[in-house]
Design an enzyme around this catalytic site. Structure first.
Site, short mmCIF file in Angstrom:
data_model
loop_
_atom_site.label_atom_id
_atom_site.label_comp_id
_atom_site.label_asym_id
_atom_site.label_seq_id
_atom_site.Cartn_x
_atom_site.Cartn_y
_atom_site.Cartn_z
N GLU A 1 0.83 -1.21 0.00
CA GLU A 1 0.00 0.00 0.00
C GLU A 1 0.86 1.25 0.00
O GLU A 1 0.56 2.23 -0.70
CB GLU A 1 -0.95 0.02 1.21
CG GLU A 1 -1.99 -1.08 1.21
CD GLU A 1 -3.08 -0.91 0.15
OE1 GLU A 1 -3.14 0.14 -0.51
OE2 GLU A 1 -3.88 -1.85 0.00
N ARG B 1 0.70 3.79 -3.23
CA ARG B 1 0.09 5.11 -3.00
C ARG B 1 1.13 6.19 -2.78
O ARG B 1 1.06 7.26 -3.39
CB ARG B 1 -0.86 5.05 -1.80
CG ARG B 1 -1.95 4.02 -1.98
CD ARG B 1 -3.07 4.18 -0.98
NE ARG B 1 -3.78 2.93 -0.79
CZ ARG B 1 -5.05 2.84 -0.39
NH1 ARG B 1 -5.74 3.92 -0.13
NH2 ARG B 1 -5.63 1.67 -0.24
N ASP C 1 -4.54 -9.86 -8.51
CA ASP C 1 -4.78 -8.86 -9.58
C ASP C 1 -3.57 -8.11 -10.16
O ASP C 1 -3.15 -8.33 -11.30
CB ASP C 1 -5.86 -7.84 -9.14
CG ASP C 1 -5.66 -7.27 -7.74
OD1 ASP C 1 -4.59 -7.49 -7.15
OD2 ASP C 1 -6.57 -6.58 -7.25
N GLU D 1 -12.16 0.21 -10.39
CA GLU D 1 -11.77 -0.74 -11.45
C GLU D 1 -12.69 -0.74 -12.67
O GLU D 1 -12.23 -0.93 -13.80
CB GLU D 1 -11.68 -2.17 -10.88
CG GLU D 1 -10.53 -2.39 -9.90
CD GLU D 1 -10.75 -1.80 -8.52
OE1 GLU D 1 -11.93 -1.47 -8.20
OE2 GLU D 1 -9.78 -1.64 -7.75
C1 DMJ Z 1 -6.33 0.41 -5.13
O1 DMJ Z 1 -5.59 0.73 -4.00
C2 DMJ Z 1 -5.47 -0.24 -6.18
O2 DMJ Z 1 -6.14 -0.17 -7.40
C3 DMJ Z 1 -5.15 -1.68 -5.87
O3 DMJ Z 1 -4.44 -2.30 -6.91
C4 DMJ Z 1 -6.42 -2.44 -5.63
N1 DMJ Z 1 -7.36 -1.80 -4.78
C5 DMJ Z 1 -7.51 -0.40 -4.70
C6 DMJ Z 1 -8.77 0.17 -5.31
O4 DMJ Z 1 -9.87 -0.61 -5.32
#
Ligand code: DMJ
Length: 498
Positions: A125, A129, A258, A392
């Site tokens: 995270e 971010r 993912d 998404e």
């Molecule tokens: C985001 O922090 C990023 O896209 C991450 O890869 C997956 N989840 C969240 C948003 O849903």
């Protein structure tokens, strides 16, 4: 109330509408119902302004905003590093030309963003971010403070790789350098989507610092993965950093898996298509995903199931919806003349995800939807009916729009804008929703930082010209932070191509 009020709204300086022109929406303002002609990109900008102003008013300097209780929200993902919303939003402010706001955000970063704290953080995270946000802010604005902070934070993350295999820990105390994994993750495993989503940022950290160590760390992750046997060519979500063996054989293109797949493709694109290893890993993985995970419902909806030790769970997460955009983005390099097929796959996933929105009362998608027990694209479990402002589906619309120019993607994006305005917008910002099948909103009282970095940015790009952050020059990290392609023919010198 007493007559006709005509409001003239200046359009932003850049031409932002392609063939979509102007939309009419009804808008409540100070108790008056105004019918205004709005440029949809301008509406996304106004949404950003509302989200930002309220964050600033009630939670400035804290990680996120609680828009109902009008106070700060802290998540343990960032330990006591502060300012997640500011760093995540920097590039969106810049791209939307919100100059005053960008300036105050930059000043906050200069004076207050502090990584010398005793904090246990999520490496993933913080990387996507904070490192991603700072890198993009640097590349867009050229301001040295962002480069320095990104490299400083990257250095703090390095001890996470001190494991027998070099597969990093999920959690790290950035003061002591002690790492560990999530206690719930299969036998002490690290998570595929976490250690597999460092590549883009770490390559840029080496590029900007001149220190090869960052790139070496992520290249070693590839090496470990390539040595392992993959069940049916699939990558399980869990890998033990001590033994170097897979944990449970669960495979997902949504949560836990993912962005690993996303980063294989984007590593290749970001390298100006020189990273042949990333390319091969991506297209091989997509082949296995098609064979073992992608199915069509009896109603004709294509979906991506989850795989548990060879058995399929016919469920698709909201997170999985990013894959529509990924398939389309990767179509161009697809082997065996499969370009059209990958675009089609992207279009089918986009349609399924749109259905998951359309089949709710609020026209916002649930966290997960199922294709079993007589339902299609509908959440059946109470704990899967929430929507937390995730990007998404809009992300996939943006990619599909750019790559096909089919106007339905802008229409679908506009439906999402209307639903967000109707159900998520509150006085104090934007909030997630507990049950999208209900007719009455129960708000979760969190304005996620990714709403500003991703959801609103992808909406703005969806309604803007293609030459705003063109795909030939930029790739988006998984938090929608644009990073420049490292072009082989300009000596890897980045340029501001915005
Ligand atoms: C985001 O922090 C990023 O896209 C991450 O890869 C997956 N989840 C969240 C948003 O849903």
């Amino acid at each position: 109330k007493h007559g006709v009020l005509t409001v003239t709204i200046p359009l932003p300086p850049r031409k932002q509408c392609h063939c979509y022109s102007v939309l009419r929406i009804s808008y409540i303002c100070c108790g008056f119902l105004l019918n205004q002609h709005y440029n949809p990109a301008f509406v996304s900008l106004q949404m950003m302004k509302h989200a930002w102003d309220n964050y600033k008013r009630y939670a400035w300097g804290l990680n996120e905003l609680k828009p109902i209780s009008k106070q700060g929200h802290s998540s343990n993902l960032f330990g006591n590093i502060q300012g997640a919303t500011i760093v995540d939003a920097l590039d969106t402010l810049y791209i939307m030309e919100m100059k005053e706001e960008f300036k105050e955000a930059k000043e906050w970063v200069e004076k207050n963003l502090d990584f010398n704290v005793n904090a246990e953080i999520s490496v993933f995270e913080v990387n996507i971010r904070f490192v991603g946000g700072l890198l993009s802010a640097y590349y867009l604005s050229g301001e040295e403070v962002f480069r320095k902070k990104a490299v400083e934070l990257g250095e703090k993350l390095l001890p996470a790789f001190n494991t027998p295999t070099g597969i990093p820990w999920a959690l790290l105390n950035i003061k002591s350098g002690i790492g560990r994994n999530w206690p719930w993750a299969s036998g002490g495993s690290s998570i595929l989507a976490e250690f597999g989503t460092l590549h883009l940022e770490f390559v840029h950290l080496s590029h900007l610092s001149g220190n090869p160590v960052f790139a070496e760390k992520v290249m070693n992750i590839r090496k470990v993965l390539n040595r392992l046997d993959k069940p049916e060519g699939l990558y399980p979500n869990y890998l033990n950093p001590s033994s170097g063996q897979w944990g449970q054989h669960h495979v997902s293109i949504g949560g836990l898996g993912d962005s690993f797949y996303e980063y294989l493709l984007k590593a290749w694109l970001m390298s100006d298509k020189t990273d042949e290893e990333g390319k091969k890993m991506y297209y091989d993985a997509v082949q296995a995903i098609e064979t073992h995970l992608i199915r069509k419902s009896s109603g004709g909806l294509t979906y991506i199931a989850e795989w548990k030790g060879g058995l399929l769970e016919h469920k698709m997460g909201h997170l999985t919806c990013f894959a529509g955009g990924m398939f389309a983005l990767g179509a161009d390099g697809a082997p065996n003349d499969k370009t059209g097929h990958h675009i089609e796959l992207g279009a089918e996933i986009a349609r399924t995800c749109h259905e998951s929105y359309d089949r709710t009362s609020m026209k916002l998608g649930p966290e997960a939807f199922r294709f079993d027990g007589g339902v299609e694209a509908i959440a059946t479990r109470q704990n899967e009916k929430y929507y937390i402002l995730r990007p998404e589906v809009i992300e996939t619309y943006m990619y599909m729009w750019r790559l096909t120019h089919d106007p339905k993607y802008r229409q679908w994006g506009w439906e999402a804008v209307e639903a967000l305005e109707k159900h998520c917008r509150v006085d104090g910002g934007y909030s997630g929703i507990r049950d999208v099948y209900n007719n009455h909103e129960s708000h979760d009282d969190v304005q996620q930082s990714f709403f500003l970095s991703e959801t609103l940015k992808y909406l703005y790009l969806l309604f803007s010209e293609d030459d705003l952050l063109p795909f030939e020059h930029w790739v988006f990290n998984t938090e929608a932070h644009p990073l420049p392609v490292l072009h082989k023919d300009n000596g890897n010198k980045e340029e501001n191509q915005k």
